[in-house]
Design a protein around this motif. Structure first.
Motif, PDB file in Angstrom:
ATOM      1  N   THR A 138       7.000  -5.440  -1.935  1.00  8.45           N
ATOM      2  CA  THR A 138       7.865  -5.980  -0.909  1.00  8.45           C
ATOM      3  C   THR A 138       7.229  -6.331   0.345  1.00  8.45           C
ATOM      4  N   ILE A 139       7.612  -7.768   0.917  1.00  9.78           N
ATOM      5  CA  ILE A 139       6.833  -7.967   2.061  1.00  9.78           C
ATOM      6  C   ILE A 139       7.891  -7.626   3.339  1.00  9.78           C
ATOM      7  N   ALA A 140       7.634  -6.651   4.031  1.00  5.98           N
ATOM      8  CA  ALA A 140       8.777  -6.689   5.090  1.00  5.98           C
ATOM      9  C   ALA A 140       7.938  -7.075   6.377  1.00  5.98           C
ATOM     10  N   SER A 141       8.288  -6.483   7.616  1.00  2.00           N
ATOM     11  CA  SER A 141       7.588  -6.670   8.839  1.00  2.00           C
ATOM     12  C   SER A 141       7.690  -5.859   9.793  1.00  2.00           C
ATOM     13  N   VAL A 181       5.598  -1.008  -0.268  1.00  2.00           N
ATOM     14  CA  VAL A 181       6.424  -1.433   1.009  1.00  2.00           C
ATOM     15  C   VAL A 181       5.251  -1.816   1.869  1.00  2.00           C
ATOM     16  N   VAL A 182       5.320  -3.195   2.072  1.00  2.00           N
ATOM     17  CA  VAL A 182       4.467  -3.770   3.211  1.00  2.00           C
ATOM     18  C   VAL A 182       4.972  -3.823   4.313  1.00  2.00           C
ATOM     19  N   VAL A 183       4.549  -3.271   5.434  1.00  2.00           N
ATOM     20  CA  VAL A 183       5.104  -3.735   7.049  1.00  2.00           C
ATOM     21  C   VAL A 183       3.854  -4.166   7.811  1.00  2.00           C
ATOM     22  N   PRO A 184       3.771  -5.536   7.653  1.00  2.00           N
ATOM     23  CA  PRO A 184       2.449  -6.247   8.548  1.00  2.00           C
ATOM     24  C   PRO A 184       2.982  -6.659   9.763  1.00  2.00           C
ATOM     25  N   GLY A 185       2.019  -6.376  10.791  1.00  2.00           N
ATOM     26  CA  GLY A 185       2.212  -7.036  12.064  1.00  2.00           C
ATOM     27  C   GLY A 185       1.934  -8.497  11.971  1.00  2.00           C
ATOM     28  N   ALA A 220      -0.463   1.991  -3.430  1.00  2.00           N
ATOM     29  CA  ALA A 220      -0.098   2.609  -2.390  1.00  2.00           C
ATOM     30  C   ALA A 220       1.479   2.350  -2.016  1.00  2.00           C
ATOM     31  N   LYS A 221       1.957   3.634  -1.614  1.00  2.00           N
ATOM     32  CA  LYS A 221       3.475   3.443  -1.646  1.00  2.00           C
ATOM     33  C   LYS A 221       3.885   2.743  -0.193  1.00  2.00           C
ATOM     34  N   ARG A 222       3.039   2.666   0.709  1.00  2.00           N
ATOM     35  CA  ARG A 222       3.312   2.074   2.043  1.00  2.00           C
ATOM     36  C   ARG A 222       2.079   1.374   2.618  1.00  2.00           C
ATOM     37  N   ILE A 223       2.146   0.105   3.017  1.00  2.00           N
ATOM     38  CA  ILE A 223       0.918  -0.460   3.654  1.00  2.00           C
ATOM     39  C   ILE A 223       1.612  -0.760   5.060  1.00  2.00           C
ATOM     40  N   THR A 224       1.034  -0.148   6.272  1.00  2.00           N
ATOM     41  CA  THR A 224       1.658  -0.355   7.681  1.00  2.00           C
ATOM     42  C   THR A 224       0.442  -0.645   8.239  1.00  2.00           C
ATOM     43  N   TYR A 225       0.221  -2.065   8.728  1.00  2.00           N
ATOM     44  CA  TYR A 225      -0.860  -2.644   9.459  1.00  2.00           C
ATOM     45  C   TYR A 225      -0.719  -3.865  10.267  1.00  2.00           C
ATOM     46  N   PRO A 226      -1.149  -3.854  11.473  1.00  2.00           N
ATOM     47  CA  PRO A 226      -1.880  -2.807  12.240  1.00  2.00           C
ATOM     48  C   PRO A 226      -0.915  -1.466  12.737  1.00  2.00           C
ATOM     49  N   ARG A 227      -1.379  -0.639  12.594  1.00  2.00           N
ATOM     50  CA  ARG A 227      -0.578   0.655  12.923  1.00  2.00           C
ATOM     51  C   ARG A 227      -0.073   0.910  14.173  1.00  2.00           C
ATOM     52  N   LEU A 228      -0.909   0.452  15.036  1.00  2.00           N
ATOM     53  CA  LEU A 228      -0.263   0.596  16.382  1.00  2.00           C
ATOM     54  C   LEU A 228       0.844   0.005  16.882  1.00  2.00           C
ATOM     55  N   LEU A 229       0.962  -1.441  16.386  1.00  2.00           N
ATOM     56  CA  LEU A 229       2.143  -2.317  16.599  1.00  2.00           C
ATOM     57  C   LEU A 229       3.370  -1.473  16.166  1.00  2.00           C
TER      58      LEU A 229
END
Length: 259
Positions: A138-141, A181-185, A220-229
């Motif tokens: 799932t593509i979040a933000s 769960v994808v949390v892209p910047g 992977a259960k989560r992808i948060t990238y870039p992490r600093l944002l």
């Protein structure tokens, strides 16, 4: 025919959807690609076929559940899906003067981003559960982590996608289905080009595609990238609300009209 992988990608006409479709394209892979723009979708399909993939396409608005769902079930009957990548999405925001988005734009974003994701996944869940196999992303933000003052409806739609994905993961993991769960910047796409404001830690589309694919492939259960944002958004959420609100107001931007 037996395929090494059967993959669904929505929003495949440009941006992340097109990038992921091309990344997975290879001999023995069957790609089911959807989008609303026929010409751009066919360009993606042609590029994937050049890489040896078998490609079928469908023109759908993911907000329209019934026609999309019927097509998804037809394609799954032909080649059961191994991976679901619902990438279709839209963005909008307040006016240059800071006036609210308005009902039409706010509703459009929730329908496309949140309901579009649900419309893509839900029809296929009984079959994935019956097979006890499958991968979903799932593509979040990063906007899902703390509402943006100048794009509240987009933030809400992506927060919904994030919560939906987290809930699905808890539900489906014991049934043999992985949910990432994808949390892209920020990354370089036509949607980002319409964003007139700061884009901290922006990365290339190719880099974001590589990161997401690697995460999906390893379940992977989560992808948060870039992490600093993401950390900045989370910090703004944890601090007193008035402080976080001030930071969000100072993060000023405008999104040019378009879908």
């Amino acid at each position: 025919m037996t395929y090494t992988a059967s993959i669904l990608v929505t929003g495949a006409s440009s941006g992340l959807g097109a990038g992921l479709a091309k990344s997975y394209a290879a001999p023995g892979v069957r790609l089911a690609l959807t989008a609303r723009d026929a010409q751009r979708l066919e360009a993606t399909a042609a590029a994937c076929r050049t890489q040896g993939a078998e490609v079928v396409t469908g023109l759908f608005d993911v907000a329209e559940a019934a026609p999309l769902g019927a097509w998804l079930l037809e394609q799954d009957a032909i080649a059961p899906f191994d991976i679901l990548l619902p990438c279709a999405g839209v963005s909008a925001g307040t006016t240059v003067e800071g006036e609210p988005e308005g009902l039409e734009l706010a509703t459009m974003q929730v329908r496309a981003n949140l309901l579009g994701t649900i419309n893509t996944i839900e029809p296929l869940l009984p079959r994935l559960i019956a097979r006890k196999a499958g991968r979903i992303a799932t593509i979040a933000s990063s906007a899902a982590l703390r509402g943006l003052a100048y794009s509240p409806a987009y933030s809400a739609s992506k927060a919904g996608v994030r919560a939906y994905g987290e809930g699905l993961r808890a539900l489906l993991t014991p049934k043999g289905i992985s949910v990432t769960v994808v949390v892209p910047g920020f990354f370089d796409t036509p949607m980002t080009d319409r964003w007139k404001g700061p884009t901290p830690f922006i990365v290339s589309l190719d880099k974001m595609v590589s990161v997401i694919r690697a995460g999906v492939d390893r379940k992977a259960k989560r992808i948060t990238y870039p992490r600093l944002l993401a950390l900045g958004q989370q910090a703004a959420d944890l601090m007193p609300a008035a402080w976080g609100d001030k930071i969000m107001r100072n993060f000023h931007f405008h999104i040019e009209p378009g879908r």
